[in-house]
Design a protein around this motif. Structure first.
Motif, PDB file in Angstrom:
ATOM      1  N   ARG A 148      -5.298 -13.093   3.376  1.00 52.57           N
ATOM      2  CA  ARG A 148      -3.877 -12.906   3.669  1.00 52.57           C
ATOM      3  C   ARG A 148      -3.222 -14.152   4.280  1.00 52.57           C
ATOM      4  N   ARG A 149      -1.882 -14.207   4.174  1.00 49.15           N
ATOM      5  CA  ARG A 149      -1.118 -15.327   4.704  1.00 49.15           C
ATOM      6  C   ARG A 149      -0.329 -14.934   5.943  1.00 49.15           C
ATOM      7  N   GLU A 150      -0.520 -13.736   6.396  1.00 54.22           N
ATOM      8  CA  GLU A 150       0.194 -13.255   7.586  1.00 54.22           C
ATOM      9  C   GLU A 150      -0.859 -13.094   8.674  1.00 54.22           C
ATOM     10  N   LYS A 151      -0.601 -13.756   9.843  1.00 53.49           N
ATOM     11  CA  LYS A 151      -1.693 -13.822  10.812  1.00 53.49           C
ATOM     12  C   LYS A 151      -2.112 -12.444  11.322  1.00 53.49           C
ATOM     13  N   GLN A 152      -1.157 -11.709  11.914  1.00 51.44           N
ATOM     14  CA  GLN A 152      -1.525 -10.405  12.490  1.00 51.44           C
ATOM     15  C   GLN A 152      -1.339  -9.297  11.464  1.00 51.44           C
ATOM     16  N   MET A 153      -2.182  -8.297  11.561  1.00 49.49           N
ATOM     17  CA  MET A 153      -2.040  -7.148  10.661  1.00 49.49           C
ATOM     18  C   MET A 153      -1.108  -6.121  11.301  1.00 49.49           C
ATOM     19  N   TYR A 154      -0.152  -5.672  10.501  1.00 49.37           N
ATOM     20  CA  TYR A 154       0.775  -4.637  10.959  1.00 49.37           C
ATOM     21  C   TYR A 154       0.053  -3.283  10.932  1.00 49.37           C
ATOM     22  N   VAL A 155       0.546  -2.324  11.728  1.00 48.68           N
ATOM     23  CA  VAL A 155      -0.133  -1.038  11.930  1.00 48.68           C
ATOM     24  C   VAL A 155      -0.489  -0.318  10.611  1.00 48.68           C
ATOM     25  N   SER A 156       0.348  -0.452   9.591  1.00 49.66           N
ATOM     26  CA  SER A 156       0.036   0.208   8.318  1.00 49.66           C
ATOM     27  C   SER A 156      -1.304  -0.252   7.759  1.00 49.66           C
ATOM     28  N   LEU A 157      -1.607  -1.533   7.964  1.00 48.66           N
ATOM     29  CA  LEU A 157      -2.870  -2.052   7.443  1.00 48.66           C
ATOM     30  C   LEU A 157      -4.060  -1.505   8.216  1.00 48.66           C
ATOM     31  N   TRP A 158      -3.857  -1.218   9.498  1.00 49.15           N
ATOM     32  CA  TRP A 158      -4.977  -0.633  10.256  1.00 49.15           C
ATOM     33  C   TRP A 158      -5.290   0.748   9.691  1.00 49.15           C
ATOM     34  N   PHE A 159      -4.229   1.509   9.460  1.00 45.53           N
ATOM     35  CA  PHE A 159      -4.472   2.854   8.942  1.00 45.53           C
ATOM     36  C   PHE A 159      -5.121   2.795   7.562  1.00 45.53           C
ATOM     37  N   LEU A 160      -4.756   1.778   6.795  1.00 35.67           N
ATOM     38  CA  LEU A 160      -5.363   1.610   5.483  1.00 35.67           C
ATOM     39  C   LEU A 160      -6.857   1.319   5.611  1.00 35.67           C
ATOM     40  N   ILE A 161      -7.203   0.454   6.551  1.00 37.10           N
ATOM     41  CA  ILE A 161      -8.631   0.150   6.768  1.00 37.10           C
ATOM     42  C   ILE A 161      -9.361   1.407   7.240  1.00 37.10           C
ATOM     43  N   ALA A 162      -8.728   2.149   8.159  1.00 29.79           N
ATOM     44  CA  ALA A 162      -9.360   3.375   8.662  1.00 29.79           C
ATOM     45  C   ALA A 162      -9.595   4.356   7.524  1.00 29.79           C
ATOM     46  N   CYS A 163      -8.635   4.444   6.607  1.00 31.67           N
ATOM     47  CA  CYS A 163      -8.771   5.312   5.439  1.00 31.67           C
ATOM     48  C   CYS A 163      -9.964   4.871   4.602  1.00 31.67           C
ATOM     49  N   VAL A 164     -10.065   3.570   4.330  1.00 26.66           N
ATOM     50  CA  VAL A 164     -11.136   3.056   3.475  1.00 26.66           C
ATOM     51  C   VAL A 164     -12.502   3.376   4.065  1.00 26.66           C
ATOM     52  N   VAL A 165     -12.683   3.131   5.369  1.00 27.38           N
ATOM     53  CA  VAL A 165     -14.028   3.335   5.920  1.00 27.38           C
ATOM     54  C   VAL A 165     -14.326   4.813   6.146  1.00 27.38           C
ATOM     55  N   THR A 166     -13.346   5.582   6.598  1.00 27.09           N
ATOM     56  CA  THR A 166     -13.637   6.985   6.928  1.00 27.09           C
ATOM     57  C   THR A 166     -13.930   7.802   5.681  1.00 27.09           C
ATOM     58  N   VAL A 167     -13.126   7.622   4.630  1.00 20.07           N
ATOM     59  CA  VAL A 167     -13.395   8.352   3.391  1.00 20.07           C
ATOM     60  C   VAL A 167     -14.815   8.059   2.921  1.00 20.07           C
ATOM     61  N   ALA A 168     -15.181   6.773   2.966  1.00 18.70           N
ATOM     62  CA  ALA A 168     -16.518   6.401   2.491  1.00 18.70           C
ATOM     63  C   ALA A 168     -17.594   7.127   3.281  1.00 18.70           C
ATOM     64  N   VAL A 169     -17.493   7.093   4.610  1.00 24.25           N
ATOM     65  CA  VAL A 169     -18.537   7.689   5.446  1.00 24.25           C
ATOM     66  C   VAL A 169     -18.603   9.201   5.236  1.00 24.25           C
ATOM     67  N   VAL A 170     -17.462   9.881   5.349  1.00 19.93           N
ATOM     68  CA  VAL A 170     -17.538  11.347   5.306  1.00 19.93           C
ATOM     69  C   VAL A 170     -17.846  11.859   3.906  1.00 19.93           C
ATOM     70  N   TYR A 171     -17.314  11.212   2.883  1.00 24.36           N
ATOM     71  CA  TYR A 171     -17.549  11.715   1.526  1.00 24.36           C
ATOM     72  C   TYR A 171     -19.014  11.580   1.145  1.00 24.36           C
ATOM     73  N   ILE A 172     -19.576  10.431   1.415  1.00 25.84           N
ATOM     74  CA  ILE A 172     -20.972  10.208   1.005  1.00 25.84           C
ATOM     75  C   ILE A 172     -21.914  11.125   1.784  1.00 25.84           C
ATOM     76  N   LEU A 173     -21.737  11.197   3.108  1.00 26.14           N
ATOM     77  CA  LEU A 173     -22.689  11.991   3.896  1.00 26.14           C
ATOM     78  C   LEU A 173     -22.604  13.475   3.562  1.00 26.14           C
ATOM     79  N   ASN A 174     -21.391  13.980   3.329  1.00 24.00           N
ATOM     80  CA  ASN A 174     -21.275  15.411   3.042  1.00 24.00           C
ATOM     81  C   ASN A 174     -21.763  15.754   1.641  1.00 24.00           C
TER      82      ASN A 174
END
Lengths: 473, 59, 328
Positions: A148-174
């Motif tokens: 990316r070319r923008e130094k800090q990540m805006y809050v929407s991107l945090w939620f996007l990252i949280a979505c990416v990791v959480t879906v992966a963890v819960v979907y696979i384990l269940n």
């Protein structure tokens, strides 16, 4: 590509696919609502209630919501990083695989290939396809973020990252299971543990699919469509971490008073209460953003979608924890109240935000104004009234049903048979069907309006950008 | 107090402490501008993304 | 490192997010997997038989769990309606669990042994014929399909039920013999719903019914001594409503709601025996009739005392007496 977005055609593809699956999922939902009243509609194995319900939930969660999330995420990602998608070819392949996977999922569920674990009904070969799709998505998200070319990540991107990791963890384990054939497997967990893992997943599928990415859209598209900065970025930091931390503890509130160990239920109840705080932090952030500019509710056709959406999110996140309280769970769980609750979240919060976000991004990438503001308003009122009729009716129905199940005579015997409680539901189910029809009409208007907006505008890219800019203001 | 009850209490206090710490950190006035900067930057014009070959980083 | 530089490092951020979601996951989901107290195992709860395993898979395939729960909560009215509350031991063999999340239809955790097989055959074929206000979808096609047993041995092995392929074959043969024999108590209703060509085979419906009859059966068997001592009335007790016309009318209403679906219009018989008679298998005194209704009888007469209460059971008995009289 000088004005940047490499993902325009991909965003358009995901958005239109998502709306297609939305229409399919809702038609199935309407059929189910009618089948509740007229069981004779159970015409053939493929149209039997138990199979259709699964097609309905999977079609809308995975087809509509995930499709919409892919569309809006790619758009938000490029804009907030000021960086084109790193692997556009991969994203294109993801679009194809997504639609093939959803079609196969629907067919397999119609055919009764079904693990029975709610929102994780797909059999193991399709689970693998889902994981592959998710890895494709994650690679583009993380890759673009790194470049990316923008130094800090805006809050929407945090939620996007949280979505990416959480879906992966819960979907696979269940979804871990032992196959016995290509179309049949048994859960890796037994009994109480299976229940506990399943609802840890079930609740966090709601968190990571129907909350985190929808909040990402809300935090991005509300400021973008109004030109107003979000009220407090640091409040959203607090809300983000406590939400992401707290959600994973609460799965067992779906299992109150069942054989799941009592301490797990109690911990889930405590964290459910705690979650009101971070959920309402986002509600407050939304409302205060509009402070002094409430006239935009009238002058800007998109604002009301976002504000009503976050209002339903606020109601949802109060109602949910109250349902976890043991006494109320004993009264309300297993009744129509719960589908009433779920549908306020999906028809109110999720759909309001996703459809409005699609209007905004589609207008932006096609370089034209929205096809018709008037139709968008019709769409808004139809889905609002349809949803309220639907959900409020089911809440009342649930309270009636719960009261009938609990009613006793002075000698302690039961006042009503189970069948009495079924017979009492027919008027409510009829109103629910009417609510669903109104809602569907609203979504049909939306689909038409979005499609008309999505057609590429003949002309230059610069005029497209200018039009999009004018529309944003 | 049993061991179990003590463990529950300590764990709750630990979580409350971490929570309070995060709030105190981010709501500290000296971090205000840095923490709030992204909400203004995201509103800036984003219709023209730089060429993919460039490597300039802003902010 | 400054904490707020986390928002400039996406990979680090993702790792932090994984750590944060792992805490609750570990405590509430992962650690309980390794605590034997989460899923206790009891020798009283037996694994499913070969046919029951196949029936369970049909239950899963048809998504029955979308409308029926299989967990009775420890609430007074719920125990009165369905039976004893669910214990964790009962789920030990369940992969997946089938507790459900919505009761569009009633809970099934105590369905086993409640009604005779004939009740289920008739009900699955056409629920509205038995309960006109029911919205249970009809599943007539289950009786038109021969049960596929090609994977049964492998399924049982995967599930670790502790018996081998030879035992599976033996069980299937024995079950087929039972349900296809003319002496099978539900033979008449079974042949009504099963097409001629499949009457000698195990159908999907046969397997599903076998599975439904297993639900809660082991717990009931373990508790049997308790149930008998709970018998409420002695054989010599007299009906306080004997000959009371108003009570008989109320009894008729109770009969229509609770008894008619099995015992037929005016007790003429159906899945359950003819009641408009004086020839009674379990005795015809007031007290004996009361017991039949209140605590049930083997072979599929459910206990109605917890649901109806003593008073209404006596009224139902008064109506049954009235039917006797009408008959004469």
């Amino acid at each position: 590509m000088t004005n940047g977005a490499r993902s325009d055609s991909i965003v358009r593809g995901f958005a239109l696919s998502s709306v297609f699956w939305l229409l399919v999922g809702l038609v199935v939902g309407l059929w189910l609502a009618a089948e509740m009243i007229y069981p004779a509609l159970n015409l053939a194995p493929w149209l039997a209630f138990g199979r259709l319900r699964v097609v309905h939930t999977n079609g809308l969660v995975f087809g509509f919501a995930i499709g919409g999330i892919f569309a809006c995420s790619f758009h938000i990602l490029e804009k907030l990083t000021r960086t084109p998608l790193v692997f556009p070819g991969l994203a294109k392949a993801q679009l194809w695989l997504f639609n093939i996977a959803i079609a196969l999922a629907a067919l397999s569920l119609f055919a009764g290939m079904n693990t029975s674990k709610e929102y994780a009904e797909l059999e193991w070969p399709l689970d693998i396809v889902v994981v592959v799709l998710w890895v494709m998505f994650a690679v583009n998200v993380m890759g673009t973020l790194v470049k990316r070319r923008e130094k800090q990540m805006y809050v929407s991107l945090w939620f996007l990252i949280a979505c990416v990791v959480t879906v992966a963890v819960v979907y696979i384990l269940n979804s871990l299971a032992i196959p016995v054939s290509l179309t049949k497997s048994y859960s890796a967990y037994a009994g109480v543990n299976d229940a506990n893992v399943q609802w840890w997943y079930g609740h966090n599928a709601v968190a990571s699919v129907l909350t985190f990415p929808i909040l990402a859209m809300f935090y991005y598209f509300l400021p973008k469509s109004t030109g107003l900065p979000i009220y407090s970025h640091r409040l959203s930091i607090i809300a983000f971490w406590s939400l992401v931390f707290g959600y994973l503890w609460t799965g067992a509130h779906h299992l109150m008073l069942t054989p799941v160990p009592e301490w797990i239920q109690t911990v889930a109840l405590a964290f459910s209460m705690f979650l009101i705080a971070p959920s309402w932090a986002s509600v407050i952030n939304g409302f205060y953003t509009m402070n002094g500019n409430w006239d935009k509710m009238k002058s800007n056709y998109l604002v009301k979608f976002f504000i009503l959406g976050i209002t339903f999110y606020g109601l949802q996140t109060i109602q949910g924890p109250t349902q976890a309280i043991r006494a109320l769970s004993g009264f309300l769980h297993y009744t129509e109240y719960i589908p009433g609750h779920v549908h306020m979240g999906t028809m109110g919060w999720v759909t309001m935000i996703i459809t409005a976000s699609m209007y905004f991004s589609m207008a932006k990438i096609s370089g034209r104004e929205i096809h018709s503001v008037k139709l968008a308003n019709v769409h808004f009122w139809l889905i609002l009234v349809g949803q309220l009729l639907f959900t409020v009716t089911l809440w009342i129905a649930g309270i009636v049903q719960g009261a009938m199940w609990k009613a006793t005579n002075p000698d302690g015997s039961l006042t009503y048979t189970f069948l009495d409680s079924v017979a009492a539901m027919y008027p409510y189910w009829t109103v629910r069907l009417v609510g669903g029809l109104l809602y569907f009409a609203g979504i049909a208007v939306f689909a038409y309006n979005l499609y008309m907006t999505s057609r590429p505008k003949p002309g230059t890219k610069s005029s497209a950008a200018a039009a999009a800019k004018a529309q944003a203001a | 107090m049993t061991l179990r009850a003590t463990a529950y209490l300590l764990f709750t206090l630990l979580l409350a402490g971490i929570f309070a710490g995060i709030i105190a950190y981010y709501f500290n006035r000296k971090r205000y501008e840095r923490v709030e900067a992204p909400k203004h930057r995201m509103l800036a014009d984003d219709n023209n993304l730089p060429d993919p070959t460039g490597s300039r980083r802003e902010g | 490192m400054r904490f707020d530089s986390l928002y400039e490092k996406p990979v680090l951020f993702a790792i932090a997010a994984v750590v944060v979601i792992s805490v609750g996951t570990l405590v509430t989901t992962f650690i309980p997997l390794f605590l034997p107290s989460t899923q206790p195992v009891s020798p009283l709860i037996k694994p499913y038989s070969a046919v029951e395993t196949e029936g369970r898979d049909i239950y899963i395939r048809e998504g029955c769990n979308n409308c029926h729960t299989q967990t009775v909560r420890p609430l007074r009215t719920e125990v009165a309606r369905y039976g004893d509350y669910s214990r964790p031991e009962e789920s030990a063999w369940d992969r997946p669990f089938l507790w459900g999340s919505r009761r569009t239809g009633p809970d099934l955790a105590r369905a086993g042994g409640k009604y005779p097989d004939a009740w289920h055959y008739r009900h699955m074929a056409n629920p509205q014929a038995m309960f006109d206000k029911s919205n249970m979808p009809p599943y007539p096609w289950l009786a038109n399909a021969k049960l596929d047993t090609s994977l049964t041995a492998r399924k049982v092995k995967t599930l670790g039920y502790g018996y081998d392929g030879a035992e599976v074959a033996r069980q299937l043969a024995a079950f087929r013999q039972t349900v296809t024999a003319p002496t099978y108590p539900s033979a008449q209703v079974r042949s009504q719903v099963t097409p001629v060509g499949l009457r000698g085979e195990i159908t999907e419906l046969d397997a599903l019914v076998a599975y439904l009859q297993k639900l809660g059966r082991d717990l009931k068997a373990a508790q049997k001594p308790v149930a008998v001592s709970a018998t409420a009335e002695a054989a010599e007790s007299k009906n306080p409503y004997a000959g009371n016309r108003a009570a008989e009318e109320e009894g008729e209403k109770i009969f229509k709601e609770n008894c008619r679906s099995c015992h037929g219009e005016k007790g003429a018989g159906g899945v359950g025996p003819n009641l408009a008679t004086t020839a009674r298998k379990y005795g015809g005194s007031d007290g004996e009739l009361f017991d039949s209704v209140a605590v049930g009888r083997p072979g599929g007469m459910p206990a109605f005392l917890p649901q109806l209460g003593k008073d209404r059971v006596w009224k139902a008995v008064a109506y049954i007496r009235h039917l006797e009289k009408e008959r004469r």
